[in-house]
Design a protein around this motif. Structure first.
Motif, mmCIF file in Angstrom:
data_model
loop_
_atom_site.group_PDB
_atom_site.id
_atom_site.type_symbol
_atom_site.label_atom_id
_atom_site.label_comp_id
_atom_site.label_asym_id
_atom_site.label_seq_id
_atom_site.Cartn_x
_atom_site.Cartn_y
_atom_site.Cartn_z
ATOM 1 N N TYR A 125 0.832 -1.198 0.000
ATOM 2 C CA TYR A 125 0.000 0.000 0.000
ATOM 3 C C TYR A 125 0.871 1.255 0.000
ATOM 4 C CZ TYR A 125 -3.194 3.568 1.774
ATOM 5 O OH TYR A 125 -3.918 4.714 1.949
ATOM 6 N N GLN A 190 4.305 12.473 0.835
ATOM 7 C CA GLN A 190 2.920 12.925 0.823
ATOM 8 C C GLN A 190 2.798 14.321 1.416
ATOM 9 O OE1 GLN A 190 0.995 9.677 2.781
ATOM 10 N NE2 GLN A 190 0.334 8.778 0.860
ATOM 11 N N PRO A 199 -4.669 16.134 6.920
ATOM 12 C CA PRO A 199 -4.795 14.679 7.111
ATOM 13 C C PRO A 199 -3.577 14.056 7.799
ATOM 14 C CG PRO A 199 -5.522 15.273 4.914
ATOM 15 C CD PRO A 199 -4.902 16.510 5.511
ATOM 16 N N LEU B 43 -12.380 9.870 0.323
ATOM 17 C CA LEU B 43 -11.504 9.194 1.279
ATOM 18 C C LEU B 43 -10.246 8.692 0.581
ATOM 19 C CD1 LEU B 43 -13.849 7.118 3.634
ATOM 20 C CD2 LEU B 43 -12.487 9.137 4.179
ATOM 21 N N GLY B 44 -10.411 8.268 -0.676
ATOM 22 C CA GLY B 44 -9.263 7.808 -1.446
ATOM 23 C C GLY B 44 -8.206 8.890 -1.598
ATOM 24 N N LEU B 46 -7.993 11.619 0.626
ATOM 25 C CA LEU B 46 -7.595 12.170 1.926
ATOM 26 C C LEU B 46 -6.929 11.169 2.871
ATOM 27 C CD1 LEU B 46 -10.787 14.316 2.621
ATOM 28 C CD2 LEU B 46 -8.527 15.165 1.986
ATOM 29 N N LEU B 47 -7.402 9.907 2.810
ATOM 30 C CA LEU B 47 -6.937 8.923 3.803
ATOM 31 C C LEU B 47 -5.443 8.580 3.755
ATOM 32 C CD1 LEU B 47 -9.408 5.962 4.516
ATOM 33 C CD2 LEU B 47 -8.276 7.431 6.152
ATOM 34 N N PRO B 48 -4.837 8.406 2.556
ATOM 35 C CA PRO B 48 -3.440 7.935 2.546
ATOM 36 C C PRO B 48 -2.490 8.752 3.413
ATOM 37 C CG PRO B 48 -4.340 7.809 0.351
ATOM 38 C CD PRO B 48 -5.386 8.495 1.197
ATOM 39 N N SER B 49 -2.605 10.074 3.412
ATOM 40 C CA SER B 49 -1.702 10.885 4.239
ATOM 41 C C SER B 49 -1.894 10.595 5.722
ATOM 42 C CB SER B 49 -1.935 12.375 3.988
ATOM 43 O OG SER B 49 -1.606 12.693 2.665
ATOM 44 N N SER B 50 -3.165 10.433 6.132
ATOM 45 C CA SER B 50 -3.426 10.107 7.532
ATOM 46 C C SER B 50 -2.854 8.741 7.867
ATOM 47 C CB SER B 50 -4.933 10.094 7.806
ATOM 48 O OG SER B 50 -5.479 11.363 7.684
ATOM 49 N N ILE B 51 -3.145 7.769 6.992
ATOM 50 C CA ILE B 51 -2.717 6.388 7.263
ATOM 51 C C ILE B 51 -1.198 6.305 7.395
ATOM 52 C CG2 ILE B 51 -2.510 4.084 6.253
ATOM 53 C CD1 ILE B 51 -5.322 4.318 5.230
ATOM 54 N N MET B 52 -0.488 7.014 6.523
ATOM 55 C CA MET B 52 0.973 6.923 6.570
ATOM 56 C C MET B 52 1.503 7.482 7.891
ATOM 57 S SD MET B 52 2.381 5.179 4.368
ATOM 58 C CE MET B 52 1.121 5.327 3.104
ATOM 59 N N ALA B 53 0.912 8.589 8.359
ATOM 60 C CA ALA B 53 1.321 9.144 9.661
ATOM 61 C C ALA B 53 0.998 8.159 10.777
ATOM 62 C CB ALA B 53 0.613 10.479 9.898
ATOM 63 N N VAL B 54 -0.177 7.520 10.683
ATOM 64 C CA VAL B 54 -0.569 6.540 11.702
ATOM 65 C C VAL B 54 0.397 5.348 11.690
ATOM 66 C CG1 VAL B 54 -2.358 4.918 12.434
ATOM 67 C CG2 VAL B 54 -3.010 7.186 11.627
ATOM 68 N N LEU B 55 0.809 4.914 10.495
ATOM 69 C CA LEU B 55 1.727 3.775 10.405
ATOM 70 C C LEU B 55 3.086 4.097 11.034
ATOM 71 C CD1 LEU B 55 1.011 2.231 6.879
ATOM 72 C CD2 LEU B 55 0.621 1.184 9.102
ATOM 73 N N VAL B 56 3.518 5.344 10.886
ATOM 74 C CA VAL B 56 4.781 5.734 11.528
ATOM 75 C C VAL B 56 4.623 5.645 13.053
ATOM 76 C CG1 VAL B 56 6.423 7.609 11.911
ATOM 77 C CG2 VAL B 56 5.540 7.181 9.613
ATOM 78 N N VAL B 57 3.505 6.178 13.579
ATOM 79 C CA VAL B 57 3.244 6.072 15.016
ATOM 80 C C VAL B 57 3.187 4.597 15.431
ATOM 81 C CG1 VAL B 57 1.615 6.602 16.880
ATOM 82 C CG2 VAL B 57 1.974 8.255 15.046
ATOM 83 N N TYR B 58 2.538 3.789 14.591
ATOM 84 C CA TYR B 58 2.396 2.355 14.871
ATOM 85 C C TYR B 58 3.767 1.688 15.007
ATOM 86 C CZ TYR B 58 0.886 -2.497 14.257
ATOM 87 O OH TYR B 58 0.674 -3.844 14.423
#
Lengths: 247, 111
Positions: A125, A190, A199, B43-44, B46-58
């Motif tokens: 992804y 990004q 975001p 969402l397609g 807007l979401l990727p930027s959020s998800i990538m930041a969340v994955l870094v936190v993860y």
């Protein structure tokens, strides 16, 4: 075979090589992490009493990194099937959000559609999010080859780990940081490309808040849900009218 | 092998099926329609930027601020990766050097 025809055939072979070559370069960051993490998984599974065929099948059909490490525990504990299902939904629930942002793109993938959906891991992804397909190349083909290469690394690593993991004496402690680095790099890209940084900031802030509230094992799904809800509420302001017209 | 072959196969099959179901869910819900709903295509974007930041936190979720050796390697390496990437814009360089740096930190410096 006519000359024109053989020329055309050569051209398609060249074409395919270009695609695999480009996809390979994009997938190298994942290769590093997947092969070494795969080896770790294969070795763990081998030590639990399952040989390389098991490692091969698990990586072929499950293909989810962190879940496969949990799987080893489920197997050694002889976990019940309901418990297994609940654990899987809990650990892999985040995958729903990846698909959510690729629905429109993947619909046009033709024959590769089912495989693309199946192989959408965190790392694939991220790479796909960060891939800029050159002019004249078919984005669908590039995406397909990246996805396929990524899974090959994972399967290969698992089998190597099960077969020869115990002979590898190289201290690979810390090599899994390459996955963290991959996410950091894509996040930076990004950040530079998006008009609104909201975001990204939202993701970081929600992540840290839920992490502090719920701890490392349970914060991920609430974080992703919060992000989605906030983005849904804010989407009118975040996206310019032109892009909103489509829906 | 601590449990029977059948039981092992069943556990692996359930894990595989649940994982596939999760990955397919958004496509099953929205992929069949001619036009993807506007909410989903938004969402397609807007979401990727959020998800990538969340994955870094993860990835950093297990850092422990009580001991320097349990958070400094992660934070210094992330800073190096981000800095290198802003400066050179080369994915392989950023990830490669960052990972080597991290490995040296955890294996030799903070060992």
């Amino acid at each position: 075979m006519g000359r024109a025809e053989s020329y055309r055939q050569m051209e398609t072979i060249q074409n395919k090589r270009d695609y695999i070559g480009f996809a390979f370069r994009q997938s190298v960051p994942v290769m590093l992490g997947y092969i070494f993490l795969g080896i770790a998984f294969g070795l763990l599974l081998q030590n639990a009493g399952y040989n390389f065929i098991w490692a091969f099948l698990a990586s072929l059909f499950i293909y989810a990194g962190s879940m496969q490490f949990v799987l080893v525990n489920l197997l050694t504990a002889g976990a019940g099937l309901l418990y297994t299902a609940v654990m899987t939904f809990f650990i892999n629930g985040r995958h729903i959000f990846y698909g959510l942002s690729f629905v429109e793109k993947y619909k046009k993938m033709g024959r590769a559609y089912p495989y693309m959906v199946f192989s959408l891991t965190d790392e694939t992804y991220s790479v796909l999010c960060g891939t800029k397909v050159p002019e004249g190349m078919d984005e669908n083909k590039v995406f397909f080859w990246i996805s396929l290469l990524d899974q090959s690394y994972w399967v290969l690593g698992s089998v190597i780990g099960a077969l020869a993991g115990s002979y590898i004496t190289f201290d690979s402690t810390g090599i899994d940081f390459s996955m963290t680095a991959l996410f950091v790099v894509i996040a930076v890209e990004q950040w530079r490309e998006s008009r609104s940084h909201f975001p990204a900031i939202l993701g970081a802030v929600c992540g840290i808040l839920w992490l502090l509230l719920l701890g490392p094992d349970e914060f991920l799904l609430p974080t992703l849900c919060t992000c989605m809800l906030v983005l849904l509420m804010m989407r009118g302001r975040l996206l310019p009218d032109a892009e909103r017209e489509r829906g | 092998m601590p449990i029977s072959v059948e039981q092992s196969v069943a556990i692996i099959a359930v894990t595989a099926l649940c994982t596939i179901l999760l990955r397919a869910l958004p496509f099953l819900l929205f992929g069949g329609r001619k036009e993807v709903p506007g909410v989903v295509s938004d969402l397609g974007v807007l979401l990727p930027s959020s998800i990538m930041a969340v994955l870094v936190v993860y990835c950093l979720r297990n850092v422990d601020f009580a001991a320097a050796g349990h958070f400094l390697p992660e934070f210094l390496s992330c800073l190096l990766v981000a800095g290198l990437h802003v400066w050179k814009k080369n994915i392989l360089l950023s990830i490669g050097l960052g990972t080597v740096f991290y490995m040296v930190l955890v294996q030799a410096v903070f060992a």
